[in-house]
Write a protein that holds these residues in place. Sequence first.
Motif, PDB file in Angstrom:
ATOM      1  N   ILE A 236       0.834  -1.206   0.000  1.00 60.63           N
ATOM      2  CA  ILE A 236       0.000   0.000   0.000  1.00 60.63           C
ATOM      3  C   ILE A 236       0.866   1.252   0.000  1.00 60.63           C
ATOM      4  O   ILE A 236       0.633   2.204  -0.755  1.00 60.63           O
ATOM      5  N   HIS A 348      -7.391   1.616   3.096  1.00 57.58           N
ATOM      6  CA  HIS A 348      -6.809   0.308   2.744  1.00 57.58           C
ATOM      7  C   HIS A 348      -7.738  -0.524   1.864  1.00 57.58           C
ATOM      8  O   HIS A 348      -7.279  -1.412   1.148  1.00 57.58           O
ATOM      9  N   GLY A 352      -5.568  -1.452  -1.094  1.00 53.96           N
ATOM     10  CA  GLY A 352      -5.056  -2.737  -0.639  1.00 53.96           C
ATOM     11  C   GLY A 352      -5.643  -3.892  -1.421  1.00 53.96           C
ATOM     12  O   GLY A 352      -6.445  -3.722  -2.346  1.00 53.96           O
TER      13      GLY A 352
END
Length: 498
Positions: A236, A348, A352
């Motif tokens: 990330i 995220h 992600g």
Amino acid sequence: MRRGLRSKTSLCRLWVAVAVLVTGTIWLWSSSSIVLLGTYRVQDFVVNDLWRTADSNGWRASSAPRTYWLPPPTESESNGYLRVRCNGGLTQQRSAICNAVVVARIMNATLVLPELDTNSYWHDESGFVGIYDVPHFIKTLKYDVRIVMSLPKITAQGKTKKLRAHKMEPPRDAPVNWYRTTALEKIREYGAIYLTPFSHRLAEEIDEPELQRLRCRVNYHALQFKPNIRKTSSDIVNKLRSEGHFMSIHLRFELDMLAYAGCIDIFTPKEQEILLKYREQHFAKKKLVHRERRLIGKCPLTPEEVGLIIRAMGFDNTTRIYLASGELFGGERFMNPFKAMFPRLENHSMVGSGKLDKGLAGSAVDYMVCLLSDIFMPTYDGPSNFANNLMGHRLYSGFRATITPNRKALAPIFMDMDEGHASGYEERIRQVMFSTHFGAPHRRIHPESFYTNSWPECFCQMNARNQADQCPPNNVHDVLESQFHSTGEVSVAASAKR
């Protein structure tokens, strides 16, 4: 004669007046120049310097012992086994783990791998082994405490069973002496004690620097997340940094925090009802007035206020921002003004893989991304919470830049804006924000937490005037190994090799 004297006197007065006028003009011009230069310098500092780490002033992190450090007890020397249950969120549990290691050291006890209360808060069962690298944890602390995976089995009256730990509830912020007397007496009596709950059960301010340095060794060296969490976090960060610098913000605008703070007047009647019900169910009964809470800085910043702050500081709408937060209370109507100012917002779930979005693992990913970001900004801080611990970790990791809003000083500005008095608000915000240290080393002053700022105990200077501040060798283990070289190998729990 008199007429000539009067003429000369008038001429002198005229020159004096001219001199005063010129001096005043120069003073006003120079004052204005100073103000303008100060503003420009502020803008330059924000956009150019704040992306880099803060000035260390010759200090660096060091949690290595600076006096002789005895090895931990062998199995036969130990006073007994210590079990703890760490409750709360990720970073509250993290602080409790640090405290558990220190308590085991204080009592000369063997520490059973700490238990994480995951069900009540996170509704998952990851536990310590699902979040942290256990072999690394045990190996890193082998010179500090003896750690085992579980309580041993004992044989009594021909039967083999697991040793039963005596349950105790330590006082909140218990002093070191409580563990050296009350707890030590019980662990010797029963052979094992179980301390639960164990959040905030050891005083933060301990007048023993080596114990404080042990806390830092646990927090910043031993507590390493599992490889899959570290990899997801690294992916990330690399993705965010592929286009340049990025800022992380912990947006604490969630149901539990708003209910706890008592800041509800900005919400609809239905939302207020939800907040009041949550507060009644989870917190002590107490009358809280929104305006009063806001004036003393106890209300979390709204997303819009966060946007106004960073815009006033000189960040523009191309700034990339990673948001670490749970589910924001109040929905999109609170986020839309922020998104309008800073459209490049990520979390995220957006950048992600989607595999570690929830529970302790999701919080751990947020923690790592915020730790590694170029700038971190908390919107609410409290004892042992996510933002507080991150600020301390960033300080220890090379004085990484941190923007810390003074909510108490900012409250009158935002309240004036709510009432239609917005003139000059950006300059007022700048005056507040540029009085902070931006992550540079500074002395800890109550009520600042040790986990937020472990300076000076866990820092040193290469060319220190004070011998107590002199740096030992860089590597913590080099220091410990050199101390134990003459005593032979320190025993490590067999469970560490499993």
